[in-house]
Scaffold this motif. Structure first.
Motif, short mmCIF file in Angstrom:
data_model
loop_
_atom_site.label_atom_id
_atom_site.label_comp_id
_atom_site.label_asym_id
_atom_site.label_seq_id
_atom_site.Cartn_x
_atom_site.Cartn_y
_atom_site.Cartn_z
N GLN A 107 0.83 -1.20 0.00
CA GLN A 107 0.00 0.00 0.00
C GLN A 107 0.87 1.25 0.00
O GLN A 107 0.61 2.20 -0.75
N HIS A 108 1.89 1.26 0.82
CA HIS A 108 2.74 2.45 0.94
C HIS A 108 3.70 2.60 -0.24
O HIS A 108 3.90 3.71 -0.76
N ARG A 109 4.29 1.51 -0.67
CA ARG A 109 5.35 1.58 -1.67
C ARG A 109 4.82 1.66 -3.10
O ARG A 109 5.45 2.26 -3.97
N VAL A 110 3.62 1.10 -3.35
CA VAL A 110 3.13 0.98 -4.71
C VAL A 110 1.74 1.61 -4.89
O VAL A 110 1.58 2.54 -5.69
N VAL A 111 0.76 1.14 -4.18
CA VAL A 111 -0.63 1.53 -4.45
C VAL A 111 -0.87 2.99 -4.09
O VAL A 111 -1.46 3.74 -4.88
N GLU A 112 -0.46 3.39 -2.90
CA GLU A 112 -0.63 4.75 -2.40
C GLU A 112 -2.01 5.32 -2.78
O GLU A 112 -2.11 6.36 -3.45
N PRO A 113 -3.08 4.69 -2.36
CA PRO A 113 -4.41 5.15 -2.80
C PRO A 113 -4.73 6.56 -2.34
O PRO A 113 -5.50 7.26 -3.01
N TRP A 114 -4.15 6.98 -1.24
CA TRP A 114 -4.40 8.35 -0.76
C TRP A 114 -3.82 9.40 -1.70
O TRP A 114 -4.27 10.54 -1.70
N LYS A 115 -2.85 9.01 -2.56
CA LYS A 115 -2.27 9.92 -3.55
C LYS A 115 -2.82 9.71 -4.96
O LYS A 115 -2.89 10.64 -5.75
N ARG A 116 -3.20 8.44 -5.30
CA ARG A 116 -3.49 8.07 -6.68
C ARG A 116 -4.96 7.86 -6.99
O ARG A 116 -5.36 7.97 -8.15
N ASP A 117 -5.75 7.51 -5.98
CA ASP A 117 -7.10 7.00 -6.23
C ASP A 117 -8.17 7.90 -5.60
O ASP A 117 -8.47 7.76 -4.41
N PRO A 118 -8.78 8.79 -6.37
CA PRO A 118 -9.83 9.63 -5.80
C PRO A 118 -11.00 8.84 -5.23
O PRO A 118 -11.67 9.29 -4.29
N ALA A 119 -11.26 7.64 -5.79
CA ALA A 119 -12.37 6.82 -5.28
C ALA A 119 -12.06 6.28 -3.89
O ALA A 119 -12.98 5.83 -3.19
N LEU A 169 -4.19 14.23 -3.19
CA LEU A 169 -4.23 13.53 -4.48
C LEU A 169 -3.27 14.18 -5.48
O LEU A 169 -3.66 14.78 -6.48
N THR A 170 -1.98 13.98 -5.22
CA THR A 170 -0.95 14.61 -6.05
C THR A 170 -0.53 13.74 -7.24
O THR A 170 0.23 14.20 -8.09
N ASP A 171 -1.01 12.49 -7.28
CA ASP A 171 -0.64 11.59 -8.37
C ASP A 171 -1.89 10.85 -8.87
O ASP A 171 -1.84 9.66 -9.18
N ALA A 172 -3.00 11.57 -8.94
CA ALA A 172 -4.27 10.94 -9.33
C ALA A 172 -4.22 10.42 -10.76
O ALA A 172 -3.53 10.99 -11.62
N ARG A 173 -4.95 9.34 -11.01
CA ARG A 173 -4.98 8.71 -12.32
C ARG A 173 -6.36 8.86 -12.95
O ARG A 173 -7.38 8.83 -12.26
N GLY A 174 -6.36 8.98 -14.29
CA GLY A 174 -7.60 9.30 -14.99
C GLY A 174 -8.69 8.27 -14.80
O GLY A 174 -9.84 8.62 -14.50
N HIS A 233 -3.96 5.40 -17.18
CA HIS A 233 -3.99 4.08 -16.55
C HIS A 233 -3.86 4.17 -15.03
O HIS A 233 -3.18 5.06 -14.51
N GLY A 234 -4.48 3.20 -14.35
CA GLY A 234 -4.43 3.20 -12.89
C GLY A 234 -3.87 1.94 -12.28
O GLY A 234 -3.98 1.73 -11.08
N GLY A 235 -3.24 1.06 -13.11
CA GLY A 235 -2.69 -0.18 -12.59
C GLY A 235 -1.39 0.02 -11.85
O GLY A 235 -0.81 1.11 -11.82
N VAL A 236 -0.90 -1.07 -11.23
CA VAL A 236 0.31 -0.99 -10.42
C VAL A 236 1.57 -1.29 -11.23
O VAL A 236 2.69 -1.07 -10.74
N GLY A 237 1.43 -1.81 -12.46
CA GLY A 237 2.58 -2.17 -13.28
C GLY A 237 2.94 -3.64 -13.16
O GLY A 237 2.67 -4.28 -12.14
N LYS A 238 3.55 -4.20 -14.21
CA LYS A 238 3.81 -5.64 -14.27
C LYS A 238 4.67 -6.15 -13.12
O LYS A 238 4.34 -7.15 -12.46
#
Length: 548
Positions: A107-119, A169-174, A233-238
């Motif tokens: 959650q902290h290193r990759v997903v970071e929903p508090w920065k990336r995910d408005p939902a 949300l400094t890194d929000a995804r479309g 894109h909103g995925g975490v990467g391969k």
């Protein structure tokens, strides 16, 4: 939604009641260091939620940096505990704790929903998937004095939570922003309906509800103003996704292997469906029921039929507390809880994919939900083990829970329950094909090769029946599989893992193998990754060695 299924959703990650055999192992003297593991785990569970400031969870950059530093200290303390000489049951507990700590690391290193995910900033607990801590449930009014005061305070915190969200949300995804826009419109409508009800029966709550509605509307407008310029894109990467499968879900497959398994299973389901359709070509598909009364009567008969079949056939131990719930009703997706939408049985009926199946014959889906998720939740509520009895975090048990539930759908077909229901066999294969069709969309979205729209179109196109563009099931599923890695693959790959374990145990035990005993031992192991259950049931640690 039934109270048992609500519990299933809340305790989706919960472990199960222990039967006599696994309990015997736990009555052995605890090895040196095991008490330290239990104490550490209790501390970790208390640490996981974010700090609260005036009723608002603090996901600010500074707070999250402190939280991550605290996690690293927990991980170091866990690494210092030597479990190498412990019995397998305690070593499995160690791996459960390790997987959950890795889940928070992810959650902290990759997903970071508090920065990336408005939902992520869903202020209501309507079932939208991963969400901020403290999201509130919408109660029936009026409330008692103390409950009203507590609920009022939560409503009053909504504007501040959404103001903080805009700063975080400094890194929000479309894709994630577009999903949040739809989500926030539902919340606007829900808060508006709450304010109208409160004005009539509990006026003190009307003002806070209107302010929460205004804050949700403002947040939606802000998202609409920025979403076009965000990375799509909103995925975490391969690479991150592969790390997550191995280190958090403890899954012994790579994404590439999952893709091959998924496509093969999709082809199998379609082939078997077409064989069934030809076999039953002179038989009409049952029409869906059209009223709530018809639905409830059909649901009762299906549940009782299903539980009797499992009990009488000695397929799995079904305790007396697992039974039909007359208050359950149809399962509702979050968007169906929007007060601006028509009721489920308001004519003309607009049935989404799952209702198309269940309103005709619900036995396959009831196998998934009653001896599947509801049984899991009811057993979990009775489990007192300090680690396995706790609700799982970060979807660590997701493949176990969804795999067991989906396994039951096909098991009742193979076990003969549907012999005199030819069109229900078709429904079972249609559902199976749909589960398999979910796999590729998740893999492609998490690899950032497909957008949500492309993944949604793939699921609709490859589901063999009853799914049209805009289907509520497709909308909900693809959102969840983007926002919660592992969920879309979990049903089918969890089932594959369970079937692999069954084969391992059956070949170990030979003619002594008993499927009821197998099912009971599998459930008694707990709601934990199936690779850990395999280690405990077979003694084979080949998969786990690669995950340490």
């Amino acid at each position: 939604m039934t109270k048992t299924l609500r519990l299933a959703a809340a305790l989706m990650a919960a472990s199960l009641l222990v039967t006599a055999a696994p309990l015997a192992a736990e009555t052995e003297a605890a090895p040196s260091g095991y008490a330290d593991l239990l104490a550490l785990y209790e501390e970790f569970r208390a640490f996981v939620p974010p700090p609260m400031i005036k009723g608002v969870p603090d996901y600010s950059p500074a707070a999250m940096a402190r939280h991550y530093a605290g996690l690293k200290a927990f991980e170091a303390r866990l690494k210092a505990i030597d479990d190498s000489g412990w019995p397998v049951s305690q070593r499995v507990d160690y791996m459960v704790v390790l997987a959950e700590m890795r889940g928070l690391e992810f959650q902290h290193r990759v997903v970071e929903p508090w920065k990336r995910d408005p939902a992520f900033y869903s202020t209501t607990n309507l079932g939208f998937g991963p969400k901020m801590h403290g999201a509130l449930a919408i109660p029936k009014l009026p409330l008692a004095k103390r409950e009203a005061a507590e609920f009022k305070a939560k409503l009053e915190a909504v504007p501040a939570a959404l103001r903080q969200a805009k700063a975080n949300l400094t890194d929000a995804r479309g894709d994630l922003a577009r999903l949040a826009i739809a989500q926030k419109q539902v919340e606007v409508n829900v808060y508006g309906e709450l304010a109208a009800r409160a004005a009539k029966v509990q006026p003190d709550l009307a003002g806070p509800a209107r302010r929460a509605q205004a804050a949700a509307a403002e947040f939606k407008v802000w998202l609409e103003s920025i979403e076009a310029g965000l990375p799509a894109h909103g995925g975490v990467g391969k690479e991150n996704y592969a790390w997550y499968l191995k280190n958090v879900l403890l899954l012994p497959y790579t994404p590439e292997e999952i893709a091959v398994i998924g496509e093969r299973e999709y082809q199998r389901q379609i082939a078997f469906l077409k064989i069934e359709e030809h076999r039953n070509r002179a038989i009409a598909m049952p029409e869906p029921v059209g009223t709530r009364a018809e639905f409830d009567a059909k649901r009762k008969a299906e549940d009782e039929d299903l539980l009797k079949f499992l009990r009488d056939g000695d397929w799995v131990t079904i305790p007396d507390y697992v039974q039909h719930d007359p208050e359950e009703g149809p399962y509702q997706f979050p968007f169906e809880k929007d007060p601006s939408k028509p009721g489920l049985f308001d004519p003309p009926l607009h049935l989404h994919f799952f209702f198309q199946a269940e309103f005709r014959d619900g036995r396959p889906l009831r196998a998934h939900n009653l001896p599947g998720h509801a049984f899991d939740a009811l057993q979990a509520a009775r489990d007192t083990r300090p680690i396995r009895g706790a609700s799982r975090l970060f979807f660590v048990n997701g493949l176990r829970n969804e795999g067991w539930a989906f396994y039951l759908e096909e098991m009742i077909l193979q076990a003969g329950m549907l012999e005199d229901r030819p069109k229900t066999r078709e429904i079972d294969y249609i559902l199976g094909a749909k589960r398999a069709a979910r796999i590729l969309p998740e893999l492609k979205m998490q690899a950032n090769e497909w957008t949500w729209k492309q993944a949604n179109a793939s699921l609709i196109a490859r589901t063999p029946k009853w799914m049209e563009p805009g289907d509520a099931v497709a909308q909900f599923d693809i959102e969840l599989y983007l926002r919660q890695p592992g969920y879309g693959i979990g049903y089918y790959i969890g089932k594959v893992e369970l079937e692999k374990l069954l084969a391992d145990v059956a070949m170990q035990e030979g003619e002594k193998f008993d499927i009821k005993s197998f099912h009971d031992r599998f459930r008694a192991a707990g709601s934990i990754p199936i690779s850990l259950i395999r280690w405990e049931m077979t003694g084979r640690d080949d998969e786990i060695k690669s995950m340490l």
